[in-house]
Design a protein around this motif. Structure first.
Motif, short mmCIF file in Angstrom:
data_model
loop_
_atom_site.label_atom_id
_atom_site.label_comp_id
_atom_site.label_asym_id
_atom_site.label_seq_id
_atom_site.Cartn_x
_atom_site.Cartn_y
_atom_site.Cartn_z
N TYR A 1 0.76 -0.88 0.00
CA TYR A 1 0.04 0.58 -0.02
C TYR A 1 0.66 1.38 -0.02
CZ TYR A 1 -3.61 -3.82 1.45
OH TYR A 1 -4.20 -4.71 1.52
N ALA A 2 2.02 1.95 1.01
CA ALA A 2 2.86 2.77 1.07
C ALA A 2 2.20 3.34 1.56
CB ALA A 2 3.98 2.17 -0.43
N TRP A 3 1.23 3.65 1.97
CA TRP A 3 0.67 5.36 2.34
C TRP A 3 0.99 5.75 3.00
CZ3 TRP A 3 -4.87 5.49 4.27
CH2 TRP A 3 -6.18 5.07 3.55
N SER A 4 1.51 7.38 2.84
CA SER A 4 2.51 8.34 2.70
C SER A 4 2.52 9.04 4.63
CB SER A 4 2.40 9.46 2.87
OG SER A 4 1.49 10.05 2.27
N ARG A 5 2.72 9.55 5.39
CA ARG A 5 2.42 9.07 7.25
C ARG A 5 1.55 10.56 6.61
NH1 ARG A 5 7.42 8.13 11.00
NH2 ARG A 5 8.35 6.47 10.32
N ALA A 6 1.47 11.66 5.94
CA ALA A 6 0.42 12.08 5.90
C ALA A 6 -0.67 11.90 5.97
CB ALA A 6 0.72 13.75 4.86
N ARG A 7 -0.53 11.39 4.52
CA ARG A 7 -2.14 10.20 3.94
C ARG A 7 -3.11 9.76 5.21
NH1 ARG A 7 -2.81 6.06 -1.17
NH2 ARG A 7 -5.10 5.74 -0.78
N LEU A 8 -1.77 9.23 6.26
CA LEU A 8 -2.66 8.28 7.06
C LEU A 8 -3.10 9.01 8.08
CD1 LEU A 8 0.07 5.98 7.51
CD2 LEU A 8 -1.83 5.11 6.74
N ALA A 9 -2.29 10.33 8.34
CA ALA A 9 -2.71 11.21 9.20
C ALA A 9 -4.35 12.03 9.18
CB ALA A 9 -1.87 12.46 9.56
N GLU A 10 -4.19 11.92 7.82
CA GLU A 10 -5.67 12.23 7.67
C GLU A 10 -7.06 11.59 7.35
OE1 GLU A 10 -8.23 14.82 4.77
OE2 GLU A 10 -7.34 15.55 6.31
N ALA A 11 -6.23 10.62 6.90
CA ALA A 11 -7.18 8.95 7.26
C ALA A 11 -7.86 8.89 8.09
CB ALA A 11 -6.67 7.60 6.74
N GLY A 43 -7.31 11.63 11.38
CA GLY A 43 -7.74 12.74 11.56
C GLY A 43 -7.33 13.38 12.97
N ARG A 44 -6.47 13.28 12.91
CA ARG A 44 -4.73 13.32 14.54
C ARG A 44 -3.31 13.85 13.31
NH1 ARG A 44 -6.75 11.20 19.29
NH2 ARG A 44 -8.92 10.24 18.71
N ASP A 45 -2.76 14.42 14.69
CA ASP A 45 -1.66 14.65 14.37
C ASP A 45 -1.11 14.00 13.50
OD1 ASP A 45 1.52 15.95 14.86
OD2 ASP A 45 -0.57 17.42 14.98
N HIS A 46 -0.03 14.18 12.78
CA HIS A 46 1.32 13.57 11.93
C HIS A 46 2.13 12.18 13.31
CE1 HIS A 46 4.34 15.64 13.10
NE2 HIS A 46 4.39 16.57 13.04
N LYS A 47 1.98 13.17 14.48
CA LYS A 47 3.10 12.88 15.14
C LYS A 47 2.74 11.18 15.97
CE LYS A 47 5.23 16.57 17.51
NZ LYS A 47 4.57 17.66 18.00
N VAL A 48 0.84 10.76 15.42
CA VAL A 48 0.63 9.59 16.11
C VAL A 48 0.55 8.85 15.37
CG1 VAL A 48 -1.81 8.33 16.30
CG2 VAL A 48 -1.64 10.86 17.27
#
Length: 345
Positions: free
Chosen positions: A317-327, A329-334
């Motif tokens: 899948y190779a989702w980026s961290r930014a895409r995962l954070a958006e998915a 609804g949390r800050d990228h640190k999570v």
């Protein structure tokens, strides 16, 4: 600059306290508090629909993970307001099940013909600030009304009550966790849908726990300050030190301050505005059990969500961290905390 809602609420509280402090006659004070409460209710009624429409527009067209902070509310509450407007509903009582947050929020909003005013976030923040101020005026006035009744009941002492129930919190936490795991074990979905479902479960449990924590501490403080109850922390599911910390917060004392002697606590609590809750002895064990269950559900849902994050971050899948954070609804640190162990192992 984002509105400081805590400071705003404190300003409203101080305004009511100052106005009522000069009214010594209890009957006149009650009438003055009722007038403030009623005026605040009228202001809230006048602002309610416009606030809802503007927050919904901002959430759908200009969503960011921290946007809810601009309006002084929780993330899930902002989503619910937006979904109410998007679906033309008046409230969650009309939901057969919670509606899904659309993948393309702006497209869904345009299809529903929801307006997108210029500077909608700023407009929503302004009306949200007015709403929160009126709400704080109302709540403070109501506290003064309740205090009059409480002062008569207590007459400066403690109310005698029977021994409190002590729930089996370990069993409650275990059952709540098992329930979440059973529900997700039944899902036959791909990792993307699993991530969305788990993220929503985390949001719901987190909001439930936050609301219940306020109720739990209010009931616990009422019992510890105003009644003969002993070992209240056992019924609250926390340690003696945890209860003492909650008591200091309620009395507005520094973290390292010593609590007043037990004989002086009722008067200190009244002076700090701590509410007397008539049914606290019955309510505390139930609220504490619900809180611990919500926290256990949240922890279980986080485990499932974070595992789905790791799966989607990895190949194929190779989702980026930014895409995962958006998915989620949390800050990228999570997301960073979830994927880092897998990347460094």
């Amino acid at each position: 600059m984002t509105t400081d809602y805590e400071q705003l609420r404190q300003k409203a509280q101080d305004e009511v306290n100052e106005e009522l402090a000069s009214v010594k006659d209890p009957f006149e004070r009650r009438a003055a508090a009722e007038e403030i409460r009623d005026q605040a209710y009228m202001e809230l009624s006048a602002l309610k629909e416009e606030r809802k429409a503007l927050i919904a527009s901002a959430a759908l067209y200009e969503y960011t993970p921290q946007l809810h902070e601009r309006f002084g509310i929780k993330r899930l509450q902002m989503k619910r307001l937006a979904m109410d407007v998007l679906r033309g509903l008046k409230g969650r009582e009309n939901w057969i099940k919670p509606p899904e947050w659309p993948a393309d929020r702006a497209k869904a909003a345009r299809r529903a013909r929801i307006p997108h005013p210029d500077n909608v976030v700023e407009q929503a923040e302004k009306i949200a600030a007015r709403y929160e101020y009126a709400e704080a005026l109302r709540d403070t006035a109501v506290t003064h009304l309740e205090a009059a009744h409480e002062a008569v009941r207590l007459a400066g002492g403690r109310v005698k009550i029977p021994a409190l129930e002590r729930p089996d919190f370990d069993a409650i936490r275990e059952e709540a966790r098992d329930e979440v795991m059973r529900q997700f074990a039944k899902l036959i979905v791909g990792p993307e849908e699993l991530l969305r479902t788990a993220a929503e479960a985390v949001d719901r449990a987190e909001e439930d726990a936050a609301d219940l924590l306020v109720e739990r501490d209010a009931a616990m403080n009422s019992l510890s300050f105003y009644t003969t109850a002993r070992g209240v922390y056992y019924s609250a599911g926390i340690s003696r030190q945890g209860m003492a910390a909650a008591q200091r917060r309620a009395l507005k004392l520094p973290r390292d301050a010593k609590l007043p002697p037990r004989a002086e606590q009722p008067a200190a609590a009244r002076a700090a505005g701590v509410k007397f809750i008539e049914d606290a002895a019955k309510e505390l064990p139930q609220i504490a059990a619900a809180y611990e269950a919500a926290e256990a559900r949240r922890a279980a849902a986080i485990e499932i969500r974070d595992e789905a994050v790791r799966v989607l971050h990895a190949a194929p899948y190779a989702w980026s961290r930014a895409r995962l954070a958006e998915a989620i609804g949390r800050d990228h640190k999570v997301v960073d905390r979830a994927v880092a162990p897998a990347e460094t192992s």
